[in-house]
Design a protein around this motif. Structure first.
Motif, PDB file in Angstrom:
ATOM      1  N   ALA A   1       0.840  -1.061   0.130  1.00 26.26           N
ATOM      2  CA  ALA A   1       0.052   0.106  -0.044  1.00 26.26           C
ATOM      3  C   ALA A   1       0.783   1.144   0.111  1.00 26.26           C
ATOM      4  N   LYS A   2       1.930   1.276   0.670  1.00 21.69           N
ATOM      5  CA  LYS A   2       2.873   2.453   0.792  1.00 21.69           C
ATOM      6  C   LYS A   2       3.530   2.665  -0.580  1.00 21.69           C
ATOM      7  N   VAL A   3       3.913   1.568  -1.227  1.00 23.06           N
ATOM      8  CA  VAL A   3       4.641   1.670  -2.376  1.00 23.06           C
ATOM      9  C   VAL A   3       3.469   2.123  -3.583  1.00 23.06           C
ATOM     10  N   MET A   4       2.469   1.533  -3.485  1.00 20.96           N
ATOM     11  CA  MET A   4       1.385   1.853  -4.366  1.00 20.96           C
ATOM     12  C   MET A   4       0.672   3.294  -4.220  1.00 20.96           C
ATOM     13  N   ARG A   5       0.878   3.914  -3.227  1.00 22.26           N
ATOM     14  CA  ARG A   5       0.364   4.998  -2.937  1.00 22.26           C
ATOM     15  C   ARG A   5       1.146   6.159  -3.821  1.00 22.26           C
ATOM     16  N   PHE A   6       2.593   5.914  -4.022  1.00 24.95           N
ATOM     17  CA  PHE A   6       3.433   6.687  -4.899  1.00 24.95           C
ATOM     18  C   PHE A   6       3.187   6.280  -6.457  1.00 24.95           C
ATOM     19  N   ILE A   7       3.217   4.977  -6.679  1.00 28.44           N
ATOM     20  CA  ILE A   7       3.483   4.164  -7.985  1.00 28.44           C
ATOM     21  C   ILE A   7       2.068   4.640  -8.791  1.00 28.44           C
ATOM     22  N   LEU A   8       0.938   4.457  -8.487  1.00 28.47           N
ATOM     23  CA  LEU A   8      -0.531   4.610  -8.765  1.00 28.47           C
ATOM     24  C   LEU A   8      -0.477   6.046  -9.635  1.00 28.47           C
ATOM     25  N   PRO A   9      -0.223   6.881  -8.864  1.00 25.21           N
ATOM     26  CA  PRO A   9      -0.656   8.430  -9.496  1.00 25.21           C
ATOM     27  C   PRO A   9       0.409   8.663 -10.597  1.00 25.21           C
ATOM     28  N   VAL A  10       1.628   8.377 -10.250  1.00 23.61           N
ATOM     29  CA  VAL A  10       2.859   8.461 -11.395  1.00 23.61           C
ATOM     30  C   VAL A  10       2.392   7.735 -12.431  1.00 23.61           C
ATOM     31  N   THR A  11       2.073   6.530 -12.500  1.00 23.99           N
ATOM     32  CA  THR A  11       1.566   5.574 -13.497  1.00 23.99           C
ATOM     33  C   THR A  11       0.626   6.283 -14.339  1.00 23.99           C
ATOM     34  N   PHE A  12      -0.493   6.494 -13.597  1.00 26.21           N
ATOM     35  CA  PHE A  12      -1.544   7.033 -14.350  1.00 26.21           C
ATOM     36  C   PHE A  12      -1.282   8.336 -15.242  1.00 26.21           C
ATOM     37  N   TYR A  13      -0.504   9.217 -14.445  1.00 24.46           N
ATOM     38  CA  TYR A  13      -0.533  10.653 -14.994  1.00 24.46           C
ATOM     39  C   TYR A  13       0.730  10.186 -16.275  1.00 24.46           C
ATOM     40  N   SER A  14       1.657   9.475 -16.141  1.00 22.55           N
ATOM     41  CA  SER A  14       2.512   9.137 -17.294  1.00 22.55           C
ATOM     42  C   SER A  14       1.839   8.574 -18.454  1.00 22.55           C
ATOM     43  N   ALA A  15       1.081   7.541 -18.059  1.00 20.16           N
ATOM     44  CA  ALA A  15       0.235   6.794 -19.142  1.00 20.16           C
ATOM     45  C   ALA A  15      -0.586   7.838 -19.823  1.00 20.16           C
ATOM     46  N   LEU A  16      -1.222   8.754 -19.335  1.00 16.84           N
ATOM     47  CA  LEU A  16      -2.082   9.869 -19.687  1.00 16.84           C
ATOM     48  C   LEU A  16      -1.222  10.817 -20.733  1.00 16.84           C
ATOM     49  N   ILE A  17      -0.097  11.256 -20.195  1.00 16.08           N
ATOM     50  CA  ILE A  17       0.742  11.955 -21.226  1.00 16.08           C
ATOM     51  C   ILE A  17       1.126  11.371 -22.246  1.00 16.08           C
ATOM     52  N   TYR A  18       1.621  10.006 -22.143  1.00 18.25           N
ATOM     53  CA  TYR A  18       1.851   9.171 -23.291  1.00 18.25           C
ATOM     54  C   TYR A  18       1.102   8.786 -24.390  1.00 18.25           C
ATOM     55  N   PHE A  19      -0.396   8.817 -23.830  1.00 21.05           N
ATOM     56  CA  PHE A  19      -1.704   8.536 -24.640  1.00 21.05           C
ATOM     57  C   PHE A  19      -1.720   9.754 -25.373  1.00 21.05           C
ATOM     58  N   PHE A  20      -1.690  11.006 -24.803  1.00 23.88           N
ATOM     59  CA  PHE A  20      -2.141  12.239 -25.692  1.00 23.88           C
ATOM     60  C   PHE A  20      -0.961  12.478 -26.514  1.00 23.88           C
ATOM     61  N   ALA A  21       0.503  12.136 -26.351  1.00 22.63           N
ATOM     62  CA  ALA A  21       1.562  12.220 -26.881  1.00 22.63           C
ATOM     63  C   ALA A  21       1.483  11.513 -28.322  1.00 22.63           C
ATOM     64  N   THR A  22       1.127  10.530 -28.239  1.00 21.82           N
ATOM     65  CA  THR A  22       1.148   9.463 -29.459  1.00 21.82           C
ATOM     66  C   THR A  22      -0.337   9.241 -30.137  1.00 21.82           C
ATOM     67  N   PHE A  23      -1.372   9.600 -29.534  1.00 17.58           N
ATOM     68  CA  PHE A  23      -2.493   9.490 -30.244  1.00 17.58           C
ATOM     69  C   PHE A  23      -2.985  10.583 -30.992  1.00 17.58           C
ATOM     70  N   ILE A  24      -3.162  10.282 -32.497  1.00 22.26           N
ATOM     71  CA  ILE A  24      -3.419  11.279 -33.398  1.00 22.26           C
ATOM     72  C   ILE A  24      -4.860  11.607 -33.367  1.00 22.26           C
ATOM     73  N   PHE A  25      -5.493  12.857 -33.268  1.00 26.14           N
ATOM     74  CA  PHE A  25      -6.632  13.037 -33.400  1.00 26.14           C
ATOM     75  C   PHE A  25      -7.002  13.553 -34.759  1.00 26.14           C
TER      76      PHE A  25
END
Length: 99
Positions: free
Chosen positions: A75-99
């Protein structure tokens, strides 16, 4: 002082346009990629989501087995990893997705 030469517009640009070589037929093209939910199935994002989901399932299994100390560490590790993973995946998605 130099003299400026003037050219009439009609001498430079001919008023007669050349006809096109062949007549082009109009055609319609459709692209369903930006509107399809299948376009969001990027392998990188699915892999990151699968890893996070796997860690969450392991955490629940350890909680059922009664290993609370290990669950607290997860739980301590996931409290840090989950937000970092979510925001990095969101940035990656919008950077690579062609609208």
């Amino acid at each position: 002082m130099r003299k400026t030469k003037r050219f009439p517009f009609r001498k430079i640009f001919s008023p007669f346009l050349k006809p096109p070589l062949k007549r082009l037929r109009p055609f319609k093209t459709y692209s369903f990629v930006p509107f399809s939910p299948l376009a969001m199935l990027d392998p990188t994002i699915l892999t990151i989501g699968g890893i996070v989901l796997g860690i969450a399932i392991i955490e629940r299994i350890l909680e059922r087995w009664g290993v609370i100390d290990l669950v607290d560490q997860f739980a301590k590790v996931m409290r840090f990893i989950l937000p970092v993973t979510f925001y990095s995946a969101l940035i990656y998605f919008f950077a690579t997705f062609i609208f």
